[in-house]
Scaffold this motif. Structure first.
Motif, PDB file in Angstrom:
ATOM      1  N   SER A   2       0.839  -1.357  -0.042  1.00  0.00           N
ATOM      2  CA  SER A   2      -0.024  -0.131  -0.111  1.00  0.00           C
ATOM      3  C   SER A   2       0.887   1.186  -0.128  1.00  0.00           C
ATOM      4  CB  SER A   2      -1.095  -0.167   1.087  1.00  0.00           C
ATOM      5  OG  SER A   2      -0.204   0.134   2.440  1.00  0.00           O
ATOM      6  N   SER A   3       2.010   1.349   0.676  1.00  0.00           N
ATOM      7  CA  SER A   3       2.928   2.443   0.563  1.00  0.00           C
ATOM      8  C   SER A   3       3.468   2.558  -0.764  1.00  0.00           C
ATOM      9  CB  SER A   3       3.988   2.086   1.749  1.00  0.00           C
ATOM     10  OG  SER A   3       3.672   1.982   3.038  1.00  0.00           O
ATOM     11  N   LEU A   4       3.773   1.507  -1.288  1.00  0.00           N
ATOM     12  CA  LEU A   4       4.349   1.648  -2.935  1.00  0.00           C
ATOM     13  C   LEU A   4       3.260   2.343  -3.703  1.00  0.00           C
ATOM     14  CD1 LEU A   4       6.494   1.205  -4.922  1.00  0.00           C
ATOM     15  CD2 LEU A   4       5.692  -0.950  -5.248  1.00  0.00           C
ATOM     16  N   HIS A   5       2.005   1.681  -3.700  1.00  0.00           N
ATOM     17  CA  HIS A   5       0.910   2.352  -4.326  1.00  0.00           C
ATOM     18  C   HIS A   5       0.697   3.922  -4.063  1.00  0.00           C
ATOM     19  CE1 HIS A   5      -3.350   2.778  -5.665  1.00  0.00           C
ATOM     20  NE2 HIS A   5      -2.824   2.103  -6.703  1.00  0.00           N
ATOM     21  N   THR A   6       0.834   3.978  -2.737  1.00  0.00           N
ATOM     22  CA  THR A   6       0.510   5.513  -2.359  1.00  0.00           C
ATOM     23  C   THR A   6       1.572   6.443  -2.935  1.00  0.00           C
ATOM     24  OG1 THR A   6      -0.704   4.827  -0.400  1.00  0.00           O
ATOM     25  CG2 THR A   6       0.284   6.951  -0.348  1.00  0.00           C
ATOM     26  N   HIS A   7       2.772   5.735  -2.862  1.00  0.00           N
ATOM     27  CA  HIS A   7       3.850   6.560  -3.591  1.00  0.00           C
ATOM     28  C   HIS A   7       3.587   6.883  -4.859  1.00  0.00           C
ATOM     29  CE1 HIS A   7       7.909   7.777  -4.756  1.00  0.00           C
ATOM     30  NE2 HIS A   7       7.963   7.019  -5.580  1.00  0.00           N
ATOM     31  N   TYR A   8       3.238   6.022  -5.677  1.00  0.00           N
ATOM     32  CA  TYR A   8       2.972   6.233  -7.142  1.00  0.00           C
ATOM     33  C   TYR A   8       1.713   6.947  -7.291  1.00  0.00           C
ATOM     34  CZ  TYR A   8       5.806   2.077  -8.885  1.00  0.00           C
ATOM     35  OH  TYR A   8       6.936   1.601  -9.120  1.00  0.00           O
ATOM     36  N   LEU A   9       0.851   7.069  -6.626  1.00  0.00           N
ATOM     37  CA  LEU A   9      -0.279   8.088  -6.584  1.00  0.00           C
ATOM     38  C   LEU A   9       0.304   9.392  -6.214  1.00  0.00           C
ATOM     39  CD1 LEU A   9      -3.170   6.231  -4.979  1.00  0.00           C
ATOM     40  CD2 LEU A   9      -2.922   6.632  -7.508  1.00  0.00           C
ATOM     41  N   GLU A  10       0.941   9.689  -5.366  1.00  0.00           N
ATOM     42  CA  GLU A  10       1.519  10.956  -4.939  1.00  0.00           C
ATOM     43  C   GLU A  10       2.645  11.300  -5.926  1.00  0.00           C
ATOM     44  OE1 GLU A  10       2.996  10.407  -0.751  1.00  0.00           O
ATOM     45  OE2 GLU A  10       0.801  10.370   0.042  1.00  0.00           O
ATOM     46  N   SER A  11       3.401  10.730  -6.489  1.00  0.00           N
ATOM     47  CA  SER A  11       4.374  11.200  -7.545  1.00  0.00           C
ATOM     48  C   SER A  11       3.992  11.409  -8.850  1.00  0.00           C
ATOM     49  CB  SER A  11       5.665  10.196  -7.437  1.00  0.00           C
ATOM     50  OG  SER A  11       5.220   9.017  -7.893  1.00  0.00           O
ATOM     51  N   SER A  12       2.532  11.240  -8.936  1.00  0.00           N
ATOM     52  CA  SER A  12       1.952  11.193 -10.311  1.00  0.00           C
ATOM     53  C   SER A  12       2.560  10.623 -11.474  1.00  0.00           C
ATOM     54  CB  SER A  12       1.809  12.936 -10.750  1.00  0.00           C
ATOM     55  OG  SER A  12       1.122  13.680  -9.651  1.00  0.00           O
ATOM     56  N   GLU A  13       3.104   9.340 -11.139  1.00  0.00           N
ATOM     57  CA  GLU A  13       3.689   8.510 -12.105  1.00  0.00           C
ATOM     58  C   GLU A  13       2.637   8.303 -13.133  1.00  0.00           C
ATOM     59  OE1 GLU A  13       6.408   7.110 -12.349  1.00  0.00           O
ATOM     60  OE2 GLU A  13       7.510   7.928 -10.609  1.00  0.00           O
ATOM     61  N   GLU A  14       3.135   7.867 -14.216  1.00  0.00           N
ATOM     62  CA  GLU A  14       2.079   7.370 -15.370  1.00  0.00           C
ATOM     63  C   GLU A  14       2.093   5.934 -15.369  1.00  0.00           C
ATOM     64  OE1 GLU A  14       3.429   8.928 -19.170  1.00  0.00           O
ATOM     65  OE2 GLU A  14       3.870  11.247 -18.571  1.00  0.00           O
ATOM     66  N   LYS A  15       0.933   5.388 -15.778  1.00  0.00           N
ATOM     67  CA  LYS A  15       0.640   4.109 -15.942  1.00  0.00           C
ATOM     68  C   LYS A  15       0.908   3.454 -14.833  1.00  0.00           C
ATOM     69  CE  LYS A  15       2.113   3.725 -20.666  1.00  0.00           C
ATOM     70  NZ  LYS A  15       3.042   3.030 -21.786  1.00  0.00           N
ATOM     71  N   ILE A  16       0.389   3.706 -13.649  1.00  0.00           N
ATOM     72  CA  ILE A  16       0.326   3.400 -12.118  1.00  0.00           C
ATOM     73  C   ILE A  16      -0.022   1.941 -12.159  1.00  0.00           C
ATOM     74  CG2 ILE A  16      -0.523   3.715  -9.689  1.00  0.00           C
ATOM     75  CD1 ILE A  16      -0.854   6.588 -10.385  1.00  0.00           C
ATOM     76  N   ALA A  17      -0.932   1.700 -12.695  1.00  0.00           N
ATOM     77  CA  ALA A  17      -1.609   0.249 -12.467  1.00  0.00           C
ATOM     78  C   ALA A  17      -0.692  -0.706 -13.266  1.00  0.00           C
ATOM     79  CB  ALA A  17      -2.710   0.159 -13.035  1.00  0.00           C
ATOM     80  N   GLU A  18       0.121  -0.284 -14.105  1.00  0.00           N
ATOM     81  CA  GLU A  18       0.885  -1.354 -15.015  1.00  0.00           C
ATOM     82  C   GLU A  18       2.116  -1.452 -14.376  1.00  0.00           C
ATOM     83  OE1 GLU A  18       3.731  -1.070 -19.164  1.00  0.00           O
ATOM     84  OE2 GLU A  18       1.610  -0.083 -19.128  1.00  0.00           O
ATOM     85  N   ARG A  19       2.719  -0.299 -13.704  1.00  0.00           N
ATOM     86  CA  ARG A  19       3.844  -0.374 -12.983  1.00  0.00           C
ATOM     87  C   ARG A  19       3.789  -1.002 -11.674  1.00  0.00           C
ATOM     88  NH1 ARG A  19       7.999   4.239 -13.995  1.00  0.00           N
ATOM     89  NH2 ARG A  19       8.806   3.467 -11.794  1.00  0.00           N
ATOM     90  N   PHE A  20       2.545  -0.985 -11.033  1.00  0.00           N
ATOM     91  CA  PHE A  20       2.427  -1.675  -9.970  1.00  0.00           C
ATOM     92  C   PHE A  20       2.019  -3.292 -10.254  1.00  0.00           C
ATOM     93  CE2 PHE A  20      -0.053  -2.994  -6.125  1.00  0.00           C
ATOM     94  CZ  PHE A  20       0.613  -2.504  -4.947  1.00  0.00           C
ATOM     95  N   GLY A  21       1.401  -3.650 -11.188  1.00  0.00           N
ATOM     96  CA  GLY A  21       1.266  -4.944 -11.516  1.00  0.00           C
ATOM     97  C   GLY A  21       2.465  -5.549 -12.004  1.00  0.00           C
ATOM     98  N   THR A  22       3.628  -4.917 -12.631  1.00  0.00           N
ATOM     99  CA  THR A  22       4.901  -5.619 -13.033  1.00  0.00           C
ATOM    100  C   THR A  22       5.476  -5.836 -11.628  1.00  0.00           C
ATOM    101  OG1 THR A  22       4.842  -4.109 -14.828  1.00  0.00           O
ATOM    102  CG2 THR A  22       6.883  -5.045 -14.010  1.00  0.00           C
ATOM    103  N   ILE A  23       5.569  -5.063 -10.450  1.00  0.00           N
ATOM    104  CA  ILE A  23       6.055  -5.188  -9.495  1.00  0.00           C
ATOM    105  C   ILE A  23       5.588  -6.541  -8.774  1.00  0.00           C
ATOM    106  CG2 ILE A  23       6.677  -4.345  -6.837  1.00  0.00           C
ATOM    107  CD1 ILE A  23       7.091  -1.862  -8.535  1.00  0.00           C
ATOM    108  N   VAL A  24       4.406  -6.606  -8.684  1.00  0.00           N
ATOM    109  CA  VAL A  24       3.466  -7.606  -7.994  1.00  0.00           C
ATOM    110  C   VAL A  24       4.006  -9.119  -8.662  1.00  0.00           C
ATOM    111  CG1 VAL A  24       1.357  -8.733  -7.641  1.00  0.00           C
ATOM    112  CG2 VAL A  24       1.702  -6.226  -7.044  1.00  0.00           C
TER     113      VAL A  24
END
Length: 87
Positions: A2-24
């Protein structure tokens, strides 16, 4: 996670779902590699193939360290709740 997901949301990363899914998806491979490392180095230690330094030995005993810490935490919690552990 959840911290990683929050970080992605706060840093305005593009393709959040794709990046998060790749890590998972990579996590199982990372854990498998880590378990293989521990297994191989424990075999090296058991059969004395070569001498391992103290840091590697501490890493290999991490499960015992964590088990000890968990037991100590449980004992402190029991004492705090008034449970007598020594009968």
């Amino acid at each position: 996670m959840s911290s990683l997901h929050t970080h992605y949301l706060e840093s305005s990363e593009e393709k959040i779902a794709e990046r998060f899914g790749t890590i998972v998806l990579m996590l199982s491979n990372i854990f498998t590699a880590g378990n293989d490392f521990v297994k191989n180095h424990r075999e090296i230690d058991i059969f004395h193939i070569w001498d391992l330094d103290k840091l590697v030995l501490q890493l290999l005993n991490l499960d015992k360290i964590m088990e000890t810490e968990a037991r100590e935490t449980a004992e402190k919690r029991a004492i705090r709740n008034g449970i007598n552990l020594h009968n």
